[in-house]
Design a protein around this motif. Structure first.
Motif, PDB file in Angstrom:
ATOM      1  N   ASP A 248       0.698  -0.798   0.256  1.00 22.06           N
ATOM      2  CA  ASP A 248      -0.085   0.236   0.044  1.00 22.06           C
ATOM      3  C   ASP A 248       0.939   1.574   0.119  1.00 22.06           C
ATOM      4  O   ASP A 248       1.978   0.992  -0.124  1.00 22.06           O
TER       5      ASP A 248
ATOM      6  N   HIS B  79      -7.953  -8.589   3.317  1.00 25.72           N
ATOM      7  CA  HIS B  79      -6.828  -8.269   3.041  1.00 25.72           C
ATOM      8  C   HIS B  79      -5.995  -9.238   4.177  1.00 25.72           C
ATOM      9  O   HIS B  79      -6.074  -9.042   5.201  1.00 25.72           O
TER      10      HIS B  79
ATOM     11  N   ARG C  13      -7.798   4.118   8.609  1.00 25.11           N
ATOM     12  CA  ARG C  13      -7.124   3.208   9.148  1.00 25.11           C
ATOM     13  C   ARG C  13      -6.925   3.104  10.949  1.00 25.11           C
ATOM     14  O   ARG C  13      -5.196   2.489  11.118  1.00 25.11           O
TER      15      ARG C  13
ATOM     16  N   ARG D 141      -7.933  -4.093   8.387  1.00 29.68           N
ATOM     17  CA  ARG D 141      -8.081  -3.694   7.145  1.00 29.68           C
ATOM     18  C   ARG D 141      -9.606  -4.443   7.330  1.00 29.68           C
ATOM     19  O   ARG D 141     -10.731  -3.730   6.662  1.00 29.68           O
TER      20      ARG D 141
ATOM     21  N   ARG E 164     -12.332  -2.024   7.760  1.00 29.94           N
ATOM     22  CA  ARG E 164     -12.711  -0.653   6.733  1.00 29.94           C
ATOM     23  C   ARG E 164     -13.384  -0.547   5.798  1.00 29.94           C
ATOM     24  O   ARG E 164     -13.318  -1.274   4.122  1.00 29.94           O
TER      25      ARG E 164
END
Length: 434
Positions: free
Chosen positions: A26, A50, A182, A186, A189
């Motif tokens: 990322d 992820h 964040r 993950r 989110r």
């Protein structure tokens, strides 16, 4: 395999390579893995979760491939529909599981969510929540606070004390922070694209919080010496005040928690009256050792004598419903001729005295005894020092005016007798309460 920043795989032709999983990097340089599903015409789709480990991504990809073959569905359509349609309540269950690793007050917030938040957005897709939805909840909380104030601060269904409304607001805004930024893992989110709908919306009405009364040492001496106040209650009052425990903590205090040789009590459990379950104390800071005042040690030694480790130190508290304890405490103060009319009426600035006031009294006494604030904070289980210093303000420059804090307990209370809680007299008192 090379990668390029920005959450995209990097190859010579900038196209996904063959395989079950793919490595990504990322924008912050964090490496993660995503699984892929085969689609029609040889194409593949990236699955949203992820993973920090390649093996976990492979397991997940294999699982989803097997589901696709077995159920003969269009993988892309189902995955997209699942993510887009996840309700706030379903997402909150996932959030709640993760949140338990961070704080000990998850059940309290979950109750607030179910009572005040879920009726408005619980069945809506979390990705569809708008600022208007958040404002609807905020307006409902403000209306509940106004109803509480209009009723002369009487708590009933549909009314909220200002402090409680702020707690509900935090139970709403914190989850959406995890869903939109964040801050958390993950997999939580789900709103990074949509953003946080709570931003820029003022909280509900914040009225003036009422203060609690605290019992002065000279008043407590009168209470603890009255033999017409049941002994089990006098024991509970002394233990709760001298160790400044929350009601749920003294409910679950066991003999095995007493380290009398070291002069400490370990506080690691609390009873949640709302869910009727045993939990950790109010916050992570609530799990703590508490120093036993020397004047309380004889009572604790007598209570522990001959009892099993799992027996409660103050069984009368667990045997009495929470809603009844305040009235019993006020009745005993009256019996003891404690001359404090303000204890027994609710005013615009103060609550009536109740069982919880014993904890407030104990913390206040520690400042009367000139204990250091950081020590009091740690042993009281306060997350913020500002909470602790609020008690210090009550007694600034007042040492010696109210009697000596943590006084000696009456001999009749600390010496073994037929009416002690180790004998039949104590057990019969608990039985009568039940």
């Amino acid at each position: 395999m090379t990668t390029k920043k920005g959450g995209r795989p990097a190859t010579h032709d900038d196209k996904p390579t063959r395989g079950t999983v793919q490595k990504f990097t990322d924008a912050q340089g964090h490496v993660y893995w995503r699984a892929r599903l085969p689609l029609r015409h040889g194409k593949r789709m990236w699955l949203p979760p992820h993973f920090d480990r390649k093996e976990r991504a492979e397991e997940y990809g294999a699982e989803k491939n097997a589901e696709a073959e077995k159920r003969n569905f269009n993988p892309k359509a189902e995955v997209v529909a699942k993510i887009a349609g996840e309700t706030c309540n379903a997402w909150y269950e996932r959030f709640k599981t993760y949140r338990r690793k961070e704080v000990g007050s998850v059940d309290d917030d979950a109750w607030r969510w179910a009572k005040w938040i879920a009726p408005y957005i619980g069945t809506k897709a979390i990705v569809s929540i708008t600022p208007d939805n958040i404002e609807d909840i905020r307006d409902a909380l403000t209306a509940a606070v106004l109803a509480y104030e209009a009723s002369s601060n009487v708590q009933e269904d549909g009314r909220l004390a200002p402090k409680t409304a702020q707690n509900v607001w935090a139970a709403l805004t914190t989850p959406f922070k995890y869903a939109s930024t964040r801050k958390g893992p993950r997999e939580l989110r789900v709103r990074e694209t949509q953003g946080n709908p709570c931003l820029g919306i003022p909280p509900p009405r914040d009225g003036t919080s009422k203060r609690r009364h605290w019992v002065r040492p000279d008043q407590f001496v009168k209470l603890i010496a009255r033999e017409d106040v049941p002994q089990l209650w006098r024991e509970a009052y002394a233990v709760c005040l001298y160790l400044h425990l929350r009601p749920g903590e003294i409910h679950e205090l066991r003999v095995k928690d007493l380290d009398l040789a070291a002069g400490e009590v370990q506080i690691s459990r609390a009873f949640d009256e709302r869910t009727k379950t045993i939990t950790t104390p109010k916050s992570n800071e609530g799990i703590r050792p508490v120093t036993v005042p020397a004047t309380l040690l004889p009572l604790l030694k007598r209570i522990a004598l001959g009892r099993d480790g799992d027996e409660r130190v103050c069984p009368i508290v667990a045997a009495t419903p929470e809603k009844s304890r305040a009235g019993i405490f006020r009745e005993h103060l009256s019996v003891a001729d404690v001359d404090a009319p303000a204890f027994f009426v609710e005013t615009p600035t103060h609550l009536m005295i109740d069982f919880r006031s014993l904890r407030d009294s104990g913390i206040t006494w520690r400042f009367l005894a000139e204990h250091r604030a950081e020590v009091v904070q740690r042993e009281a289980g306060h997350e913020h020092i500002s909470t602790t210093l609020g008690y210090a303000k009550e007694v600034q420059d007042k040492r010696g005016r109210y009697g000596e804090p943590f006084p000696m307990l009456p001999a009749a209370l600390v010496e073994s007798s037929n009416e002690s809680s180790n004998g039949e007299g104590g057990a019969s008192q608990v039985a009568r309460i039940k």
